[in-house]
Design a protein around this motif. Structure first.
Motif, short mmCIF file in Angstrom:
data_model
loop_
_atom_site.label_atom_id
_atom_site.label_comp_id
_atom_site.label_asym_id
_atom_site.label_seq_id
_atom_site.Cartn_x
_atom_site.Cartn_y
_atom_site.Cartn_z
N SER A 1 9.98 -1.39 5.28
CA SER A 1 10.04 -0.65 4.03
C SER A 1 8.72 -0.86 3.29
CB SER A 1 11.24 -1.16 3.22
OG SER A 1 11.48 -0.30 2.13
N GLY A 2 8.64 -0.34 2.07
CA GLY A 2 7.36 -0.48 1.40
C GLY A 2 7.51 -0.39 -0.11
N GLY A 3 6.33 0.06 -0.68
CA GLY A 3 5.11 0.64 -0.12
C GLY A 3 5.40 1.75 0.88
N GLU A 4 4.40 2.03 1.69
CA GLU A 4 4.54 3.11 2.67
C GLU A 4 4.13 2.61 4.06
OE1 GLU A 4 6.11 5.90 2.73
OE2 GLU A 4 5.46 5.97 4.81
N LEU B 1 3.85 -3.52 -4.89
CA LEU B 1 3.34 -3.39 -3.52
C LEU B 1 2.17 -2.40 -3.42
CD1 LEU B 1 6.75 -3.27 -1.60
CD2 LEU B 1 5.05 -5.08 -1.50
N PHE B 2 1.76 -1.81 -4.55
CA PHE B 2 0.66 -0.84 -4.47
C PHE B 2 -0.62 -1.49 -3.95
CE2 PHE B 2 2.38 2.09 -8.07
CZ PHE B 2 3.34 2.57 -7.20
N GLU B 3 -0.92 -2.67 -4.48
CA GLU B 3 -2.16 -3.35 -4.07
C GLU B 3 -1.82 -4.37 -2.98
OE1 GLU B 3 -4.65 -1.96 -5.26
OE2 GLU B 3 -3.58 -0.91 -6.87
N SER C 1 10.34 5.69 4.78
CA SER C 1 9.03 6.35 4.64
C SER C 1 9.15 7.50 3.64
CB SER C 1 8.59 6.90 6.00
OG SER C 1 7.43 7.69 5.87
N ASN C 2 8.00 7.91 3.09
CA ASN C 2 8.01 9.12 2.27
C ASN C 2 7.75 10.37 3.12
OD1 ASN C 2 5.19 9.23 2.61
ND2 ASN C 2 4.79 8.21 0.66
N GLY C 3 7.55 10.20 4.41
CA GLY C 3 7.49 11.33 5.33
C GLY C 3 6.20 12.12 5.30
N GLY D 1 0.84 -1.19 0.00
CA GLY D 1 0.00 0.00 0.00
C GLY D 1 0.87 1.24 0.00
N CYS D 2 0.43 2.27 -0.72
CA CYS D 2 1.18 3.53 -0.74
C CYS D 2 0.21 4.67 -1.02
CB CYS D 2 2.30 3.51 -1.78
SG CYS D 2 3.40 4.95 -1.60
N ASN D 3 0.52 5.85 -0.46
CA ASN D 3 -0.31 7.03 -0.70
C ASN D 3 0.19 7.86 -1.89
OD1 ASN D 3 1.97 7.65 0.74
ND2 ASN D 3 0.96 8.88 2.31
N LEU D 4 1.23 7.37 -2.58
CA LEU D 4 1.70 8.02 -3.81
C LEU D 4 1.72 7.00 -4.94
CD1 LEU D 4 4.71 10.21 -2.51
CD2 LEU D 4 2.34 10.92 -2.90
N ARG D 5 1.95 7.51 -6.14
CA ARG D 5 2.13 6.66 -7.32
C ARG D 5 3.28 7.26 -8.14
NH1 ARG D 5 -0.42 3.73 -4.76
NH2 ARG D 5 -2.28 2.52 -5.24
N CYS D 6 4.47 7.19 -7.61
CA CYS D 6 5.60 7.83 -8.28
C CYS D 6 5.86 7.13 -9.63
CB CYS D 6 6.85 7.73 -7.42
SG CYS D 6 6.63 8.45 -5.78
N PRO D 7 6.00 7.89 -10.70
CA PRO D 7 6.22 7.26 -12.02
C PRO D 7 7.45 6.37 -12.05
CG PRO D 7 5.77 9.60 -12.26
CD PRO D 7 5.91 9.35 -10.79
N PHE D 8 8.45 6.70 -11.22
CA PHE D 8 9.73 5.97 -11.24
C PHE D 8 9.78 4.85 -10.21
CE2 PHE D 8 9.90 9.83 -8.72
CZ PHE D 8 10.21 9.33 -7.46
N CYS D 9 8.65 4.57 -9.54
CA CYS D 9 8.66 3.58 -8.45
C CYS D 9 9.13 2.20 -8.94
CB CYS D 9 7.24 3.45 -7.88
SG CYS D 9 7.16 2.29 -6.50
N HIS D 10 9.98 1.59 -8.14
CA HIS D 10 10.46 0.24 -8.45
C HIS D 10 9.71 -0.83 -7.65
CE1 HIS D 10 14.65 1.19 -10.34
NE2 HIS D 10 13.64 1.74 -10.99
N ILE E 1 12.41 12.00 -0.13
CA ILE E 1 11.84 13.31 -0.44
C ILE E 1 11.94 13.45 -1.96
CG2 ILE E 1 14.02 14.53 -0.03
CD1 ILE E 1 12.37 16.80 1.15
N LYS E 2 10.80 13.66 -2.60
CA LYS E 2 10.75 13.45 -4.06
C LYS E 2 11.09 14.69 -4.85
CE LYS E 2 8.71 9.55 -2.85
NZ LYS E 2 9.35 8.26 -3.00
N THR E 3 10.42 15.78 -4.47
CA THR E 3 10.53 17.04 -5.21
C THR E 3 9.89 18.11 -4.34
OG1 THR E 3 9.99 18.14 -7.31
CG2 THR E 3 8.36 16.58 -6.49
S1 SF4 Z 1 6.64 3.07 -2.75
FE1 SF4 Z 1 7.91 4.93 -2.67
S2 SF4 Z 1 8.55 5.30 -4.80
FE2 SF4 Z 1 6.81 3.84 -4.84
S3 SF4 Z 1 4.98 5.12 -5.13
FE3 SF4 Z 1 5.24 4.83 -2.91
S4 SF4 Z 1 6.45 6.61 -2.25
FE4 SF4 Z 1 6.65 6.48 -4.48
#
Ligand code: SF4
Length: 238
Positions: free
Chosen positions: A71-74, A40-42, A100-102, A27-36, A122-124
């Motif tokens: 680690s994650g995900g978030e 783990l999103f679902e 964490s993404n903080g 699970g994550c509260n972001l969807r970073c285009p570069f996520c590896h 910290i992304k941007t």
């Molecule tokens: S796991 Fe990390 S890199 Fe991937 S979408 Fe979430 S915050 Fe962004």
């Protein structure tokens, strides 16, 4: 429910100075285009690791490891993780690191007394978080990032910040310079090279990266302008 869906028994590189086991929280509260870690999103029920098995497994491996990484995900999305961290501290005494993404400072505040190391991605700058699928408006992202940085700065916990240098969201020196405002003075800050392989979105898979030489120049300029010496290049995504 705490959706831990992945486990790496031994890592030599994820917790500085320690041999660690890593638990991956889905699970994550972001969807970073570069996520590896987009797998783990679902939350996949068939992959869930039973909460009851975690402490016995950590105890079983405690002769071989010094620490545990979440680690994650978030991981900060789940307040239940605080209870698990307390159990690990009380029952094994092992050190804990949080990735964490903080963006949930209320969780970070509760976690800091239980951990010895925190790594914040910290992304941007806040105005660009909409491009990362942020559910929060820019002003709220700014408040969350600043609150997390202040909590970490005041704590005893060792900290690293890391920025994946994906050109579309860190496209200018001015943006990087602005980003320094959100990095606690005590933290090591790593500008890590973006790697397009396995990126989440096709646009990121097709994107170029900054070269190591470009990143080294950025670090030199940032160090001079911000009067910080704890800014580094990392050649890989961590
Ligand atoms: S796991 Fe990390 S890199 Fe991937 S979408 Fe979430 S915050 Fe962004």
């Amino acid at each position: 429910m705490l959706p831990i869906t992945g486990y790496l028994p031994t890592s030599l590189v994820d917790f500085p100075g320690k041999i660690a086991s890593i638990y991956f929280v889905a699970g994550c509260n972001l969807r970073c285009p570069f996520c590896h870690n987009s797998s783990l999103f679902e939350i996949k029920k068939e992959s869930l690791i039973s909460r009851e098995t975690i402490i016995p497994e950590i105890k079983r491996r405690s002769k071989f490891i010094d620490g545990i990484v979440f680690s994650g995900g978030e991981p900060s999305l789940y307040d239940d993780l605080i209870d698990l961290m307390k159990e690990i501290r009380n029952e094994t005494g092992l050190a804990i690191k949080l990735d964490s993404n903080g963006l949930r400072p209320e969780f970070i505040k509760k976690a800091l007394p239980l951990i010895s190391y925190i790594a914040i991605d910290i992304k941007t700058t806040p105005d660009k978080y909409a491009e990362l699928g942020s559910p929060y408006p820019a002003a709220e992202v700014e408040r969350l990032m600043k609150t997390t940085a202040e909590l970490i700065e005041k704590s005893e916990v060792a900290a690293e910040y890391r920025t994946t240098m994906y050109p579309p969201i860190v496209e200018s020196h001015e943006r990087l310079y602005h980003l320094a405002e959100f990095v606690p003075a005590k933290a090591n800050w790593f500008l890590q090279r973006f790697v397009s392989d396995h990126a989440y979105l096709p646009a990121a898979q097709a994107s170029t990266s900054y070269s190591i030489e470009q990143l080294e120049r950025m670090v030199t300029e940032l160090r001079n302008e911000t009067h910080r010496d704890k800014i580094f290049v990392r050649a890989y995504i961590h």
